[in-house]
Scaffold this motif. Sequence first.
Motif, PDB file in Angstrom:
ATOM      1  N   ALA A  86      -9.203  -8.124  20.759  1.00  0.00           N
ATOM      2  CA  ALA A  86      -8.738  -7.837  19.399  1.00  0.00           C
ATOM      3  C   ALA A  86      -9.867  -8.220  18.454  1.00  0.00           C
ATOM      4  CB  ALA A  86      -7.486  -8.635  19.077  1.00  0.00           C
ATOM      5  N   SER A  87     -10.096  -7.404  17.456  1.00  0.00           N
ATOM      6  CA  SER A  87     -11.161  -7.671  16.492  1.00  0.00           C
ATOM      7  C   SER A  87     -10.661  -7.434  15.085  1.00  0.00           C
ATOM      8  CB  SER A  87     -12.349  -6.728  16.729  1.00  0.00           C
ATOM      9  OG  SER A  87     -12.980  -7.010  17.938  1.00  0.00           O
ATOM     10  N   ASP A  88     -11.162  -8.256  14.166  1.00  0.00           N
ATOM     11  CA  ASP A  88     -10.887  -8.021  12.756  1.00  0.00           C
ATOM     12  C   ASP A  88     -11.839  -6.948  12.239  1.00  0.00           C
ATOM     13  OD1 ASP A  88      -8.823  -9.903  12.352  1.00  0.00           O
ATOM     14  OD2 ASP A  88     -10.272 -11.519  12.105  1.00  0.00           O
ATOM     15  N   VAL A  89     -11.368  -6.191  11.292  1.00  0.00           N
ATOM     16  CA  VAL A  89     -12.209  -5.275  10.535  1.00  0.00           C
ATOM     17  C   VAL A  89     -12.308  -5.889   9.147  1.00  0.00           C
ATOM     18  CG1 VAL A  89     -12.433  -2.941   9.605  1.00  0.00           C
ATOM     19  CG2 VAL A  89     -11.400  -3.295  11.874  1.00  0.00           C
ATOM     20  N   TYR A  90     -13.534  -6.119   8.700  1.00  0.00           N
ATOM     21  CA  TYR A  90     -13.765  -6.842   7.458  1.00  0.00           C
ATOM     22  C   TYR A  90     -13.993  -5.891   6.293  1.00  0.00           C
ATOM     23  CZ  TYR A  90     -14.331 -10.657  10.707  1.00  0.00           C
ATOM     24  OH  TYR A  90     -14.097 -11.573  11.696  1.00  0.00           O
ATOM     25  N   ALA A  91     -13.617  -6.338   5.108  1.00  0.00           N
ATOM     26  CA  ALA A  91     -13.929  -5.577   3.899  1.00  0.00           C
ATOM     27  C   ALA A  91     -15.431  -5.715   3.650  1.00  0.00           C
ATOM     28  CB  ALA A  91     -13.143  -6.121   2.715  1.00  0.00           C
ATOM     29  N   PRO A  92     -16.162  -4.619   3.699  1.00  0.00           N
ATOM     30  CA  PRO A  92     -17.616  -4.709   3.502  1.00  0.00           C
ATOM     31  C   PRO A  92     -18.009  -4.936   2.047  1.00  0.00           C
ATOM     32  CG  PRO A  92     -16.943  -2.459   4.008  1.00  0.00           C
ATOM     33  CD  PRO A  92     -15.714  -3.288   4.066  1.00  0.00           C
ATOM     34  N   ILE A  93     -17.066  -4.693   1.142  1.00  0.00           N
ATOM     35  CA  ILE A  93     -17.278  -4.885  -0.289  1.00  0.00           C
ATOM     36  C   ILE A  93     -15.959  -5.361  -0.898  1.00  0.00           C
ATOM     37  CG2 ILE A  93     -19.147  -3.188  -0.564  1.00  0.00           C
ATOM     38  CD1 ILE A  93     -16.969  -1.180  -1.500  1.00  0.00           C
ATOM     39  N   THR A  94     -16.018  -5.814  -2.128  1.00  0.00           N
ATOM     40  CA  THR A  94     -14.822  -6.225  -2.855  1.00  0.00           C
ATOM     41  C   THR A  94     -14.162  -4.992  -3.472  1.00  0.00           C
ATOM     42  OG1 THR A  94     -15.832  -8.354  -3.354  1.00  0.00           O
ATOM     43  CG2 THR A  94     -13.994  -7.687  -4.759  1.00  0.00           C
ATOM     44  N   GLY A  95     -12.839  -4.952  -3.395  1.00  0.00           N
ATOM     45  CA  GLY A  95     -12.132  -3.829  -4.004  1.00  0.00           C
ATOM     46  C   GLY A  95     -10.646  -3.880  -3.730  1.00  0.00           C
ATOM     47  N   GLU A  96      -9.946  -2.877  -4.236  1.00  0.00           N
ATOM     48  CA  GLU A  96      -8.507  -2.772  -4.049  1.00  0.00           C
ATOM     49  C   GLU A  96      -8.205  -1.630  -3.087  1.00  0.00           C
ATOM     50  OE1 GLU A  96      -4.560  -1.359  -6.479  1.00  0.00           O
ATOM     51  OE2 GLU A  96      -6.194  -2.244  -7.630  1.00  0.00           O
ATOM     52  N   VAL A  97      -7.329  -1.885  -2.112  1.00  0.00           N
ATOM     53  CA  VAL A  97      -6.938  -0.858  -1.152  1.00  0.00           C
ATOM     54  C   VAL A  97      -6.124   0.209  -1.887  1.00  0.00           C
ATOM     55  CG1 VAL A  97      -5.666  -0.368   0.971  1.00  0.00           C
ATOM     56  CG2 VAL A  97      -6.884  -2.554   0.725  1.00  0.00           C
ATOM     57  N   VAL A  98      -6.611   1.456  -1.846  1.00  0.00           N
ATOM     58  CA  VAL A  98      -5.914   2.537  -2.537  1.00  0.00           C
ATOM     59  C   VAL A  98      -5.258   3.519  -1.565  1.00  0.00           C
ATOM     60  CG1 VAL A  98      -7.223   2.395  -4.679  1.00  0.00           C
ATOM     61  CG2 VAL A  98      -8.078   3.842  -2.823  1.00  0.00           C
ATOM     62  N   GLU A  99      -5.643   3.455  -0.282  1.00  0.00           N
ATOM     63  CA  GLU A  99      -5.048   4.340   0.717  1.00  0.00           C
ATOM     64  C   GLU A  99      -5.333   3.773   2.098  1.00  0.00           C
ATOM     65  OE1 GLU A  99      -5.333   9.080   2.017  1.00  0.00           O
ATOM     66  OE2 GLU A  99      -6.298   8.419   0.169  1.00  0.00           O
ATOM     67  N   VAL A 100      -4.412   4.004   3.036  1.00  0.00           N
ATOM     68  CA  VAL A 100      -4.633   3.633   4.434  1.00  0.00           C
ATOM     69  C   VAL A 100      -4.377   4.857   5.306  1.00  0.00           C
ATOM     70  CG1 VAL A 100      -4.083   1.183   4.132  1.00  0.00           C
ATOM     71  CG2 VAL A 100      -2.276   2.774   4.763  1.00  0.00           C
ATOM     72  N   ASN A 101      -4.920   4.844   6.504  1.00  0.00           N
ATOM     73  CA  ASN A 101      -4.829   5.983   7.419  1.00  0.00           C
ATOM     74  C   ASN A 101      -3.726   5.746   8.444  1.00  0.00           C
ATOM     75  OD1 ASN A 101      -5.218   8.198   9.021  1.00  0.00           O
ATOM     76  ND2 ASN A 101      -7.351   7.738   9.532  1.00  0.00           N
ATOM     77  N   GLN A 102      -2.531   6.188   8.124  1.00  0.00           N
ATOM     78  CA  GLN A 102      -1.383   6.008   9.022  1.00  0.00           C
ATOM     79  C   GLN A 102      -1.610   6.696  10.369  1.00  0.00           C
ATOM     80  OE1 GLN A 102       1.259   3.974   8.422  1.00  0.00           O
ATOM     81  NE2 GLN A 102       1.982   4.429  10.483  1.00  0.00           N
ATOM     82  N   ALA A 103      -2.445   7.718  10.406  1.00  0.00           N
ATOM     83  CA  ALA A 103      -2.687   8.469  11.651  1.00  0.00           C
ATOM     84  C   ALA A 103      -3.211   7.567  12.764  1.00  0.00           C
ATOM     85  CB  ALA A 103      -3.656   9.624  11.399  1.00  0.00           C
ATOM     86  N   ILE A 104      -4.042   6.562  12.435  1.00  0.00           N
ATOM     87  CA  ILE A 104      -4.586   5.702  13.498  1.00  0.00           C
ATOM     88  C   ILE A 104      -3.598   4.615  13.914  1.00  0.00           C
ATOM     89  CG2 ILE A 104      -7.000   6.196  13.008  1.00  0.00           C
ATOM     90  CD1 ILE A 104      -7.169   3.400  11.655  1.00  0.00           C
TER      91      ILE A 104
END
Length: 121
Positions: free
Chosen positions: A61-79
């Motif tokens: 299991a691995s974390d995926v990190y935010a490469p920059i600062t920002g607000e999540v505006v959309e996620v990919n439900q397909a994955i």
Amino acid sequence: MTTLYTSDHEWLSIEGDVATIGITDYAQAQLGDVVFVELPQVGRALKKTEAAAVVESVKAASDVYAPITGEVVEVNQAIVDEPALVNTDADGRAWFFKLKIADKAELGGLMDEAAYKAHTA
């Protein structure tokens, strides 16, 4: 559209003030068969280098990190519905989330494709 990379094997595709973020083909190859993906909530504020998502494979299991600062505006439900997409199309349809970029200056610390290829060689 510009594509940039992190040393943690995330890619960012920049369009205006939104960055689409995923993991690289190199990262998915290291993970092996992806069986589960957990994504951040839309509206979540992320700081650069904060754990934003989780990807699990048969190996790890691995974390995926935010490469920059920002607000999540959309996620990919397909994955979430079909985690194997991460293995078959890591650099395309298997993006993880989109961030509204808080500070474009943070993009300066990321790698272009040539630098990332050298990093993984």
